[in-house]
Design a protein around this motif. Structure first.
Motif, PDB file in Angstrom:
ATOM      1  N   ALA A  80       8.217  53.025  -0.686  1.00  0.00           N
ATOM      2  CA  ALA A  80       7.889  53.542   0.534  1.00  0.00           C
ATOM      3  C   ALA A  80       7.775  52.080   1.447  1.00  0.00           C
ATOM      4  O   ALA A  80       7.766  52.206   2.597  1.00  0.00           O
ATOM      5  CB  ALA A  80       6.689  54.385   0.276  1.00  0.00           C
TER       6      ALA A  80
ATOM      7  N   LEU B 133      -3.337  55.938   2.301  1.00  0.00           N
ATOM      8  CA  LEU B 133      -1.892  56.101   1.411  1.00  0.00           C
ATOM      9  C   LEU B 133      -2.242  57.171   0.532  1.00  0.00           C
ATOM     10  O   LEU B 133      -1.753  56.961  -0.731  1.00  0.00           O
ATOM     11  CB  LEU B 133      -1.806  55.084   0.786  1.00  0.00           C
ATOM     12  CG  LEU B 133      -1.122  53.661   1.595  1.00  0.00           C
ATOM     13  CD1 LEU B 133      -0.769  52.440   0.995  1.00  0.00           C
ATOM     14  CD2 LEU B 133       0.148  54.395   2.397  1.00  0.00           C
TER      15      LEU B 133
ATOM     16  N   VAL C 155       4.939  56.569   4.839  1.00  0.00           N
ATOM     17  CA  VAL C 155       4.044  55.325   5.108  1.00  0.00           C
ATOM     18  C   VAL C 155       4.128  54.646   6.737  1.00  0.00           C
ATOM     19  O   VAL C 155       3.228  54.233   7.193  1.00  0.00           O
ATOM     20  CB  VAL C 155       4.359  54.187   3.952  1.00  0.00           C
ATOM     21  CG1 VAL C 155       3.555  52.720   4.350  1.00  0.00           C
ATOM     22  CG2 VAL C 155       4.137  54.782   2.675  1.00  0.00           C
TER      23      VAL C 155
ATOM     24  N   ASP D 160       6.525  56.190  -3.573  1.00  0.00           N
ATOM     25  CA  ASP D 160       6.248  57.638  -3.314  1.00  0.00           C
ATOM     26  C   ASP D 160       6.093  58.454  -4.538  1.00  0.00           C
ATOM     27  O   ASP D 160       6.220  57.985  -5.425  1.00  0.00           O
ATOM     28  CB  ASP D 160       7.265  58.240  -2.059  1.00  0.00           C
ATOM     29  CG  ASP D 160       8.614  58.151  -2.707  1.00  0.00           C
ATOM     30  OD1 ASP D 160       8.641  58.258  -3.975  1.00  0.00           O
ATOM     31  OD2 ASP D 160       9.459  58.310  -2.080  1.00  0.00           O
ATOM     32  N   GLU D 161       5.986  59.844  -4.373  1.00  0.00           N
ATOM     33  CA  GLU D 161       5.754  60.708  -5.375  1.00  0.00           C
ATOM     34  C   GLU D 161       6.945  60.688  -6.449  1.00  0.00           C
ATOM     35  O   GLU D 161       6.890  60.919  -7.496  1.00  0.00           O
ATOM     36  CB  GLU D 161       5.583  62.041  -5.064  1.00  0.00           C
ATOM     37  CG  GLU D 161       4.100  62.370  -4.552  1.00  0.00           C
ATOM     38  CD  GLU D 161       4.006  63.867  -3.681  1.00  0.00           C
ATOM     39  OE1 GLU D 161       4.962  64.775  -3.985  1.00  0.00           O
ATOM     40  OE2 GLU D 161       2.807  64.017  -3.394  1.00  0.00           O
TER      41      GLU D 161
ATOM     42  N   PHE E 126       0.126  58.222  -2.462  1.00  0.00           N
ATOM     43  CA  PHE E 126       0.857  57.299  -2.988  1.00  0.00           C
ATOM     44  C   PHE E 126       0.430  56.359  -4.064  1.00  0.00           C
ATOM     45  O   PHE E 126      -0.761  56.417  -4.444  1.00  0.00           O
ATOM     46  CB  PHE E 126       1.183  56.198  -1.779  1.00  0.00           C
ATOM     47  CG  PHE E 126       2.342  56.722  -0.765  1.00  0.00           C
ATOM     48  CD1 PHE E 126       3.440  56.699  -0.687  1.00  0.00           C
ATOM     49  CD2 PHE E 126       1.743  57.618   0.201  1.00  0.00           C
ATOM     50  CE1 PHE E 126       4.410  57.208   0.215  1.00  0.00           C
ATOM     51  CE2 PHE E 126       2.432  58.165   1.343  1.00  0.00           C
ATOM     52  CZ  PHE E 126       3.827  57.839   1.099  1.00  0.00           C
TER      53      PHE E 126
END
Length: 377
Positions: free
Chosen positions: A357, A42, A372, A351-352, A45
């Motif tokens: 996600a 990940l 993901v 997420d960013e 994340f």
């Protein structure tokens, strides 16, 4: 539904001591420091504790999409569980009225909701509980409520009072009487007569509340819409140590001074203020007068409110605690709210952009989308 076994690598993981990129394992529904099962990369994340929602009534639209259209309440609860997981909520207190107001707030509807949640819970991923919102002036229902709480295993009850006392005191018709009467299934005159009778018995309410609260041992008790320090003092005196949505800073400060927990509405934070002129939850949160931010009527709001507080300068762990470890603590959920070995693997992947996600509850997959999902499959 069985929990998955896997371990996360590459992600920034929010632990009680702060962010870490150390691997996190998930096995038998709990967090572990052991690398187990398949690896889930990940990188890029953030992994944060699952959201514990202390009060939310957004489920109502799933139960009755249109007024009177309640064909299968349990299916509605399942649909609500999907929305909760998509918003990172892994534990939810579904706030259901037990009220003289009738309709979807009636005692009978409350019993139906409780039964539907009990029926759906084994089949859904988020952990669902019913918060009972009991109207204090229903003196004839105190014994029935005590029995219902015991039989249904209700762990959280909040005392409410929605009677328009000012109008009833002056013998005036309350505003919107016809509309509220129709929702209750009564004609306006019968509805007004009921409200007046309940109001006239106000002198008996404090003693009845005190006796009921004393009988509800082991149940987290709270009050709703405290307006003053005197309000909070009364509720603390009967054992209701949770102040839900205080309407004034005075009430919130009195709660904090008395060691009581404070729950505020996340939508109040996201919209920048109360929709009806009460104190700003954003202001109270920054002042340290908040233990939990609840979804109230909008399930995306807890995550959005926490991220907004971060954007305003609050430390991420402090802001996220208002929707995870804070509500878990005040509701007595000692097994969740933090990413700690031995506690439930209630995890949210952001997420960013801060969007959900993926969401796991006790290691069970509740929601996954985008990159993901591509990495897992």
């Amino acid at each position: 539904m069985e929990s998955l076994t896997f371990h996360i690598t590459g992600a920034q993981i929010l632990r009680p001591e702060g962010w870490t990129d150390a691997p996190l394992g998930v096995a038998e529904g709990i967090c572990t420091d052991v690398r187990a099962g398949r690896a889930l990369d990940l990188a890029g994340f953030r992994v944060v504790p699952g959201i514990v929602d202390a009060h939310g009534d957004g489920f109502e639209r799933h139960l009755a999409r249109r007024r009177g259209a309640m064909l299968d309440m349990e299916e509605g609860v399942r649909a609500c569980a999907g929305e909760l997981a998509a918003n990172g909520i892994t534990t939810a207190m579904l706030a259901q009225f037990y009220s003289w107001e009738g309709g979807m707030r009636s005692p009978e509807f409350a019993r139906q909701v409780i039964a539907a949640v009990a029926g759906a819970n084994p089949c859904v991923v988020p952990d669902l509980h019913v918060q009972l919102r009991f109207e204090t002036h229903m003196l004839g229902d105190y014994e029935a409520v005590k029995t219902l709480v015991a039989e249904a295993g209700i762990r959280h009850l909040v005392f409410n009072d929605h009677l328009p006392h000012d109008h009833l005191d002056r013998g005036k018709r309350p505003p919107r009487l016809t509309g509220t009467a129709l929702k209750s299934g009564r004609n306006p005159e019968a509805h007004l007569a009921l409200m007046q009778a309940l109001h006239d018995a106000s002198g008996d309410v404090p003693g009845a509340v005190a006796h009921l609260a004393a009988d509800l041992r082991g149940v987290t008790l709270g009050s709703h819409d405290d307006r003053s320090a005197q309000d909070r003092e009364f509720w603390r005196g009967v054992g209701a140590h949770l102040s839900e949505f205080p309407e004034t800073r005075e009430a919130a400060e009195a709660a904090r001074a008395g060691g009581d927990a404070i729950v505020l509405g996340a939508p109040n934070v996201t919209r920048g203020g109360s929709h009806n002129g009460n104190v700003s939850a954003e202001e109270l949160a920054h002042a340290g007068l908040c233990d939990a931010l609840a979804s109230d009527y909008h399930y995306p709001s807890p995550r959005r409110a926490a991220l907004k507080l971060v954007a305003q300068g609050m430390e991420f762990g402090e802001a996220w605690a208002l929707i995870s470890s804070g509500p878990a603590r005040i509701l007595g959920f000692d097994d969740r709210g933090e990413i700690v070995p031995g506690k439930r693997a209630d995890l949210v992947m952001l997420d960013e952009g801060g969007q959900v996600a993926a969401c796991f509850c006790a290691g069970r997959l509740g929601f996954m989308a985008g990159p993901v999902a591509a990495r897992l499959f």
